[in-house]
Design a protein around this motif. Structure first.
Motif, short mmCIF file in Angstrom:
data_model
loop_
_atom_site.label_atom_id
_atom_site.label_comp_id
_atom_site.label_asym_id
_atom_site.label_seq_id
_atom_site.Cartn_x
_atom_site.Cartn_y
_atom_site.Cartn_z
N THR A 84 0.83 -1.20 0.00
CA THR A 84 0.00 0.00 0.00
C THR A 84 0.87 1.26 0.00
O THR A 84 0.62 2.20 -0.77
N ILE A 88 0.83 4.10 -3.06
CA ILE A 88 0.57 5.54 -2.86
C ILE A 88 1.75 6.37 -3.33
O ILE A 88 1.60 7.34 -4.08
N ASN A 89 2.95 5.99 -2.90
CA ASN A 89 4.09 6.88 -3.12
C ASN A 89 4.68 6.75 -4.52
O ASN A 89 5.12 7.74 -5.09
N ASP A 105 -7.80 0.79 -5.10
CA ASP A 105 -7.75 0.10 -3.82
C ASP A 105 -8.47 -1.23 -3.99
O ASP A 105 -9.69 -1.26 -4.17
N LEU A 112 -5.38 1.77 1.38
CA LEU A 112 -4.94 2.74 0.37
C LEU A 112 -5.82 3.99 0.45
O LEU A 112 -5.33 5.12 0.40
N LEU A 116 -4.78 7.92 1.73
CA LEU A 116 -4.97 9.13 0.92
C LEU A 116 -6.05 10.02 1.51
O LEU A 116 -6.60 10.89 0.84
N THR A 145 -7.38 13.33 -5.37
CA THR A 145 -6.64 13.32 -4.11
C THR A 145 -5.98 14.69 -3.95
O THR A 145 -6.14 15.56 -4.81
N LEU A 152 -8.11 8.27 -7.24
CA LEU A 152 -8.29 7.06 -6.43
C LEU A 152 -9.62 6.40 -6.73
O LEU A 152 -10.66 7.07 -6.82
N THR A 291 0.67 7.84 6.74
CA THR A 291 -0.65 7.22 6.78
C THR A 291 -1.57 8.04 7.67
O THR A 291 -2.73 8.29 7.33
N PRO A 296 0.73 11.31 0.52
CA PRO A 296 1.98 10.64 0.16
C PRO A 296 3.19 11.31 0.81
O PRO A 296 3.11 12.49 1.17
#
Ligand code: ADP
Ligand code: MG
Length: 324
Positions: A84, A88-89, A105, A112, A116, A145, A152, A291, A296
Motif C-alpha cells: 500500500t 501511494i508513493n 484500492d 490505500l 490518501l 486526491t 483514487l 498514513t 503521500p
C-alpha cells in the motif's frame, strides 16, 4: 520474465543460511539513513544498494498525449510488506512526472483509501459497485486526491462481499479487467493495490494487469512466499493473461546498517538477478506518519530520503516500461 519463475521454486527461508536476528530495539531500526544515489555518477562504478552498478535514470520526457494506461498490480500475499505504501508513493511520484495516475484500492481493508485521506466507512460508492453494480459509471466512484494528477478508486469492506459474490459470476476472473478497460483510456498508469491473499480478488488484479511489481520486505522470512506468488503468476499467465509480466521485485523496509538486511537483499538479488529493482526503499518512521497524515510522502516530507526513493523508483519503473 521467465527466469524469476525458474529460480523461485524451492526457495524458502532455509536458503538464507545464518541471518543476524534480533538486532536490538526496533526503534533502532528506524531513522532516516542517507538517500540512495539518485543520479548517475558520471565517474561510473558506483554500486547501488543491491550491489549492482547504479544505472542512469534520467527524468522521462513529458507526455504530450495521455493514455491508454499501463496497468500494474502491486502484489504479495504477505501483509505488511509495503504494497500500500508503495502504491501511494510510486503513484504520487509518477504524478509528479506528469503522468495521469489512478490508484485502485483492491483490498477490502481500504488502507490505500485511508492513506490518501479517504474514510472508507463513509463512501457512497466504491469499487464494489463497479464490480457488481450494473447501473453506475466509474466517474461516480473515482475521486481526486490532494496530489494533482493522482486519482483514487476507493474500496471498503464491501469488497470482501464481492469476493464471495464473484464466485457465481460468469468469467469471474475477468471482472476487474472489464471495469478497467473502460477507465484505461483516461490514464497513463493504473496501479492496483492488492489484498494480502492469493484469492479471487488478487487473481482478478493479475488478470487485469500488464505488469506486476512485488514489494518484498528485507526480512528473514520474506522470500518464503515468493515461490507461491510466482507460481500463481505463472498459472495466470497460462490460463488467463498470457501478456502478464513481472516488472520487478522491490526491496522495502531496508536498513543498510544491519547485516541482516544486507544479507536478505543479497539473497534476493542472487535468486532473482535483474528482476530486482535497483531502487530499494529504506525503513523510516516517516512512512507510518504519512498514513496518519493521509497523504503521500512526496508531499508530507518532500525532501526526505523516502520521498526521493519513490521518485527514483518512478523513473526506474518508466525506464523499464519504455525499454520494451
Ligand atoms: P501492505 O500493504 O503490504 O500490507 P503497508 O504498505 O500497509 O503494507 O505497510 C505496512 C506498515 O509498514 C504500515 O504501517 C506502513 O506505514 C509501514 N511501512 C511501509 N513501508 C515502510 C518503510 N519503508 N519503512 C517503515 N515503515 C514502513
Ligand atoms: Mg496493504
Amino acid at each position: 520474465m521467465a527466469e524469476a519463475r525458474e529460480t523461485a521454486p524451492g526457495l524458502d527461508a532455509g536458503d538464507f543460511g545464518t541471518g543476524e536476528f534480533g538486532t536490538g530495539d526496533p526503534e533502532a531500526l528506524f531513522g532516516s539513513p542517507p538517500a540512495a544515489p539518485t543520479s548517475n555518477p558520471a565517474s561510473g562504478g558506483v554500486l547501488g544498494p543491491t550491489g549492482r552498478p547504479w544505472p542512469d535514470l534520467p527524468d522521462p520526457p513529458p507526455l504530450t498525449v495521455h493514455g491508454p494506461a499501463l496497468i500494474i498490480a502491486m502484489c504479495n500475499q504477505k501483509g505488511g510488506v509495503g504494497k500500500t505504501t508503495s502504491t501511494i508513493n510510486l503513484g504520487a511520484a509518477l504524478a509528479e512526472l506528469g503522468r495521469h495516475v489512478l490508484l485502485v484500492d483492491f483490498d477490502p481493508q481500504g488502507s490505500l483509501s485511508v492513506g490518501l485521506g479517504v474514510n472508507p466507512h463513509t463512501l457512497d460508492s466504491s469499487i464494489y459497485n463497479l464490480l457488481l453494480g450494473r447501473d453506475i459509471g466509474f466517474a461516480e466512484v473515482i475521486t481526486g486526491t490532494s496530489v494533482e494528477g493522482l486519482d483514487l478508486l476507493p474500496s471498503n469492506i464491501d469488497l470482501s462481499a464481492a469476493e464471495v459474490q464473484l464466485v457465481s459470476e460468469v468469467a469471474r476472473e475477468q471482472t476487474l479487467l472489464r471495469v478497467l478497460e473502460k477507465i484505461r483510456p483516461h490514464y497513463d498508469i493504473i496501479l492496483i493495490d492488492c489484498a494480502p491473499s492469493l484469492g479471487l480478488l488478487t487473481i482478478n488484479a493479475l488478470t487485469a494487469a500488464d505488469k506486476v511489481i512485488m514489494p518484498l520486505e528485507c526480512e528473514f522470512f520474506a522470500l518464503r512466499g515468493i515461490a507461491l506468488l510466482t507460481d500463481t503468476i505463472a498459472k495466470v499467465q497460462d490460463r488467463l493473461n498470457p501478456e502478464l509480466e513481472i516488472l520487478g521485485i522491490l526491496g522495502t523496509m531496508y536498513d543498510a546498517r544491519t547485516l541482516h538486511s544486507r544479507e536478505v537483499l543479497e539473497r534476493v538479488v542472487s535468486a532473482f538477478g535483474e528482476t530486482v529493482f535497483h531502487t530499494v526503499i529504506r525503513r523510516t518512521v516517516k512512512f507510518p506518519e504519512t498514513t496518519v497524515a493521509g497523504e503521500p510522502i512526496t508531499t508530507y516530507a518532500p525532501a526526505s530520503a523516502g520521498a526521493e526513493s519513490y521518485r527514483t523508483l518512478a523513473r526506474e519503473v518508466l525506464a523499464r516500461c519504455h525499454a520494451e
